[in-house]
Write a protein that holds these residues in place. Structure first.
Motif, PDB file in Angstrom:
ATOM      1  N   LEU A   9       0.859  -1.187   0.000  1.00 39.84           N
ATOM      2  CA  LEU A   9       0.000   0.000   0.000  1.00 39.84           C
ATOM      3  C   LEU A   9       0.892   1.233   0.000  1.00 39.84           C
ATOM      4  O   LEU A   9       1.966   1.238   0.607  1.00 39.84           O
ATOM      5  N   GLY A  10       0.453   2.284  -0.694  1.00 39.83           N
ATOM      6  CA  GLY A  10       1.250   3.504  -0.783  1.00 39.83           C
ATOM      7  C   GLY A  10       0.572   4.675  -0.099  1.00 39.83           C
ATOM      8  O   GLY A  10      -0.654   4.836  -0.185  1.00 39.83           O
ATOM      9  N   PHE A  11       1.366   5.504   0.574  1.00 35.27           N
ATOM     10  CA  PHE A  11       0.839   6.660   1.296  1.00 35.27           C
ATOM     11  C   PHE A  11       1.830   7.813   1.189  1.00 35.27           C
ATOM     12  O   PHE A  11       2.986   7.633   0.789  1.00 35.27           O
ATOM     13  N   LEU A  12       1.364   8.984   1.577  1.00 32.45           N
ATOM     14  CA  LEU A  12       2.237  10.147   1.740  1.00 32.45           C
ATOM     15  C   LEU A  12       2.404  10.383   3.228  1.00 32.45           C
ATOM     16  O   LEU A  12       1.423  10.458   3.972  1.00 32.45           O
ATOM     17  N   GLY A  13       3.660  10.465   3.683  1.00 35.85           N
ATOM     18  CA  GLY A  13       3.918  10.643   5.102  1.00 35.85           C
ATOM     19  C   GLY A  13       4.733  11.889   5.386  1.00 35.85           C
ATOM     20  O   GLY A  13       5.270  12.530   4.474  1.00 35.85           O
ATOM     21  N   GLN A  14       4.818  12.226   6.646  1.00 36.28           N
ATOM     22  CA  GLN A  14       5.592  13.398   7.085  1.00 36.28           C
ATOM     23  C   GLN A  14       6.424  13.002   8.296  1.00 36.28           C
ATOM     24  O   GLN A  14       5.935  12.356   9.223  1.00 36.28           O
ATOM     25  N   PHE A  15       7.694  13.406   8.264  1.00 38.18           N
ATOM     26  CA  PHE A  15       8.597  13.089   9.356  1.00 38.18           C
ATOM     27  C   PHE A  15       8.319  13.981  10.568  1.00 38.18           C
ATOM     28  O   PHE A  15       7.920  15.140  10.427  1.00 38.18           O
ATOM     29  N   PHE A 176       1.767   8.851   8.884  1.00 35.71           N
ATOM     30  CA  PHE A 176       0.917   8.819   7.684  1.00 35.71           C
ATOM     31  C   PHE A 176      -0.469   8.328   8.080  1.00 35.71           C
ATOM     32  O   PHE A 176      -0.672   7.788   9.176  1.00 35.71           O
ATOM     33  N   ASP A 177      -1.424   8.543   7.178  1.00 34.48           N
ATOM     34  CA  ASP A 177      -2.817   8.157   7.427  1.00 34.48           C
ATOM     35  C   ASP A 177      -3.265   7.126   6.404  1.00 34.48           C
ATOM     36  O   ASP A 177      -3.000   7.273   5.204  1.00 34.48           O
ATOM     37  N   MET A 178      -3.955   6.094   6.882  1.00 32.06           N
ATOM     38  CA  MET A 178      -4.508   5.063   6.009  1.00 32.06           C
ATOM     39  C   MET A 178      -6.016   5.269   5.865  1.00 32.06           C
ATOM     40  O   MET A 178      -6.704   5.552   6.858  1.00 32.06           O
ATOM     41  N   SER A 179      -6.515   5.101   4.622  1.00 31.92           N
ATOM     42  CA  SER A 179      -7.960   5.122   4.427  1.00 31.92           C
ATOM     43  C   SER A 179      -8.572   3.885   5.078  1.00 31.92           C
ATOM     44  O   SER A 179      -7.866   2.912   5.410  1.00 31.92           O
ATOM     45  N   GLU A 180      -9.889   3.897   5.231  1.00 38.80           N
ATOM     46  CA  GLU A 180     -10.538   2.748   5.866  1.00 38.80           C
ATOM     47  C   GLU A 180     -10.322   1.480   5.046  1.00 38.80           C
ATOM     48  O   GLU A 180     -10.091   0.400   5.603  1.00 38.80           O
ATOM     49  N   GLY A 181     -10.363   1.609   3.698  1.00 38.03           N
ATOM     50  CA  GLY A 181     -10.140   0.447   2.847  1.00 38.03           C
ATOM     51  C   GLY A 181      -8.742  -0.102   2.985  1.00 38.03           C
ATOM     52  O   GLY A 181      -8.542  -1.324   3.097  1.00 38.03           O
ATOM     53  N   ALA A 227     -14.114  12.439  10.794  1.00 36.69           N
ATOM     54  CA  ALA A 227     -14.202  13.505   9.789  1.00 36.69           C
ATOM     55  C   ALA A 227     -13.544  13.097   8.481  1.00 36.69           C
ATOM     56  O   ALA A 227     -14.083  13.332   7.399  1.00 36.69           O
ATOM     57  N   SER A 228     -12.360  12.474   8.561  1.00 41.29           N
ATOM     58  CA  SER A 228     -11.607  12.154   7.346  1.00 41.29           C
ATOM     59  C   SER A 228     -11.742  10.703   6.902  1.00 41.29           C
ATOM     60  O   SER A 228     -11.394  10.371   5.757  1.00 41.29           O
ATOM     61  N   GLY A 229     -12.247   9.826   7.772  1.00 46.05           N
ATOM     62  CA  GLY A 229     -12.351   8.416   7.428  1.00 46.05           C
ATOM     63  C   GLY A 229     -11.012   7.725   7.321  1.00 46.05           C
ATOM     64  O   GLY A 229     -10.875   6.732   6.609  1.00 46.05           O
ATOM     65  N   THR A 230     -10.011   8.243   8.029  1.00 41.54           N
ATOM     66  CA  THR A 230      -8.670   7.661   7.999  1.00 41.54           C
ATOM     67  C   THR A 230      -8.232   7.303   9.413  1.00 41.54           C
ATOM     68  O   THR A 230      -8.815   7.760  10.398  1.00 41.54           O
ATOM     69  N   ILE A 231      -7.189   6.496   9.480  1.00 38.77           N
ATOM     70  CA  ILE A 231      -6.609   6.138  10.769  1.00 38.77           C
ATOM     71  C   ILE A 231      -5.127   6.459  10.726  1.00 38.77           C
ATOM     72  O   ILE A 231      -4.459   6.255   9.707  1.00 38.77           O
ATOM     73  N   GLY A 248       9.618  17.187   7.029  1.00 37.85           N
ATOM     74  CA  GLY A 248       9.736  16.834   5.621  1.00 37.85           C
ATOM     75  C   GLY A 248       8.750  15.751   5.223  1.00 37.85           C
ATOM     76  O   GLY A 248       8.255  14.980   6.050  1.00 37.85           O
ATOM     77  N   PHE A 249       8.463  15.684   3.900  1.00 37.13           N
ATOM     78  CA  PHE A 249       7.505  14.713   3.389  1.00 37.13           C
ATOM     79  C   PHE A 249       8.225  13.572   2.676  1.00 37.13           C
ATOM     80  O   PHE A 249       9.353  13.726   2.199  1.00 37.13           O
ATOM     81  N   ALA A 250       7.561  12.428   2.600  1.00 36.71           N
ATOM     82  CA  ALA A 250       8.124  11.268   1.915  1.00 36.71           C
ATOM     83  C   ALA A 250       6.986  10.352   1.481  1.00 36.71           C
ATOM     84  O   ALA A 250       5.889  10.369   2.059  1.00 36.71           O
ATOM     85  N   ARG A 251       7.259   9.553   0.446  1.00 39.57           N
ATOM     86  CA  ARG A 251       6.320   8.505   0.043  1.00 39.57           C
ATOM     87  C   ARG A 251       6.597   7.255   0.873  1.00 39.57           C
ATOM     88  O   ARG A 251       7.741   6.933   1.153  1.00 39.57           O
ATOM     89  N   VAL A 252       5.512   6.602   1.250  1.00 43.95           N
ATOM     90  CA  VAL A 252       5.606   5.432   2.128  1.00 43.95           C
ATOM     91  C   VAL A 252       5.011   4.231   1.399  1.00 43.95           C
ATOM     92  O   VAL A 252       3.960   4.346   0.770  1.00 43.95           O
TER      93      VAL A 252
END
Length: 343
Positions: A9-15, A176-181, A227-231, A248-252
């Protein structure tokens, strides 16, 4: 080609920093020295700021004098008690006199204990005129210059002056945040594998095209955000070279299955067929034969084929623009090149 891969699974994260400390004084006074340059890496125990110690040296001297006086009174009370006890034994003194001297000695001892506490209190204040780094990390800019009067408080019961901020640098968190799916896919994979998967996290920085860094998932929140439906989730990432910076931001990329064999073909060999996708294979009598396939993601520059191909199929990878389904071909062996799976 066939390789063992895992679902991801891919996400956008922040350090973010594991520890962030606001540097404040526990005693007040005039700031006399700053012992770092803004942005320096400082180590635990390094002296950062100094406050004028003279008022606290005076306080310590007063407390020390009180202790000496209390010790002298205790010594006198002890001698008087000893004499009273000797007189009582010689039938020349009364029990009441001995009791009084015992009480006097106890009072003198209590005065010594109180004076010792005052000395420790004064020494504490004097020691905290030198403000040291509570941890190793990168310090921000100083917010107060020398010569200014700063406010301090031991328990922050009154307003204090913020002198600087300090953040730890190794390791760092990646939030980072994961969608419910995605979270359900993560949970299903963890349940099927008994918790052995979904702990390895691959990371690509904002200026990178490959996933060259690795961390470990160490936290998933206990409820979805309504509110966002994420965890919210978090990985911990080593940072010994201090390249990663909080904020800073990074792809996860998070693995959610154990490695399994799949077929991969060059992405250029996959053709669109209305809403479906096909690849051309070498069919009977060397005829280009289309096969409908189900696609996965890109791995190492190659497209994952989830269904539709067999390991024995010979896929056409060269001359795709000129080959048509049903046309005669002259097959020859070719080579499929993959880049590192970190890509």
């Amino acid at each position: 080609m066939q390789r063992n891969i895992e679902d991801r699974l891919g996400f956008l994260g922040q350090f973010s920093a594991v520890s962030r400390v606001e540097i404040r004084a526990q005693v007040g006074g005039t700031l006399t020295a700053i012992h770092f340059k803004d942005g320096d890496i400082v180590h635990k125990g390094d002296v950062l700021f100094e406050i004028d110690p003279e008022p606290y040296q005076i306080k310590l001297s007063e407390a020390t004098a009180q202790l000496e006086s209390a010790n002298a009174k205790l010594a006198l009370a002890t001698r008087e008690l000893s004499r009273a006890q000797q007189l009582q034994q010689a039938d020349a003194g009364t029990v009441e006199n001995v009791d009084q001297r015992v009480a006097d000695q106890h009072a003198a001892q209590a005065a010594v204990d109180a004076a010792q506490a005052l000395v420790r209190d004064a020494k504490f204040d004097l020691d905290h005129c030198r403000i040291v780094a509570p941890l190793t990390g990168r310090i921000g800019n100083h917010l107060v210059s020398t010569g200014n009067l700063v406010a301090g408080s031991r328990a922050a019961t009154s307003p204090t002056t913020l002198l600087a901020t300090l953040v730890s640098m190794d390791p760092v968190y990646l939030d980072f945040d994961m969608s419910e799916g995605d979270y359900m896919a993560f949970q299903r994979a963890r349940e099927m594998a008994g918790g052995d998967v979904a702990s390895k996290v691959d990371i690509s920085l904002s200026d990178e095209t490959r996933f060259t860094h690795r961390g470990t998932l160490d936290f998933v929140d206990n409820e979805l955000n309504r509110a966002s439906g994420t965890i919210h989730a978090r990985a911990i990432v080593p940072n010994s070279d201090l390249l990663l910076t909080p904020g800073g931001f990074a792809r996860v990329r998070l693995a959610v299955s154990t490695p399994r064999p799949v077929l991969l073909v060059p992405d250029a060999a996959v053709l669109a067929d209305q809403s479906d996708h096909i690849v051309l294979v070498d069919g009977p009598n060397d005829v280009a034969t289309p096969k409908q396939v189900q696609l996965g993601d890109l791995r190492g520059g190659l497209r994952v084929i989830r269904a539709g191909l067999a390991p024995t199929d010979r896929v056409i990878i060269d001359g795709i623009p000129s080959v048509r389904p049903g046309s005669k071909i002259a097959p020859h062996a070719g080579t499929i090149h993959a880049t590192s799976d970190q890509g």
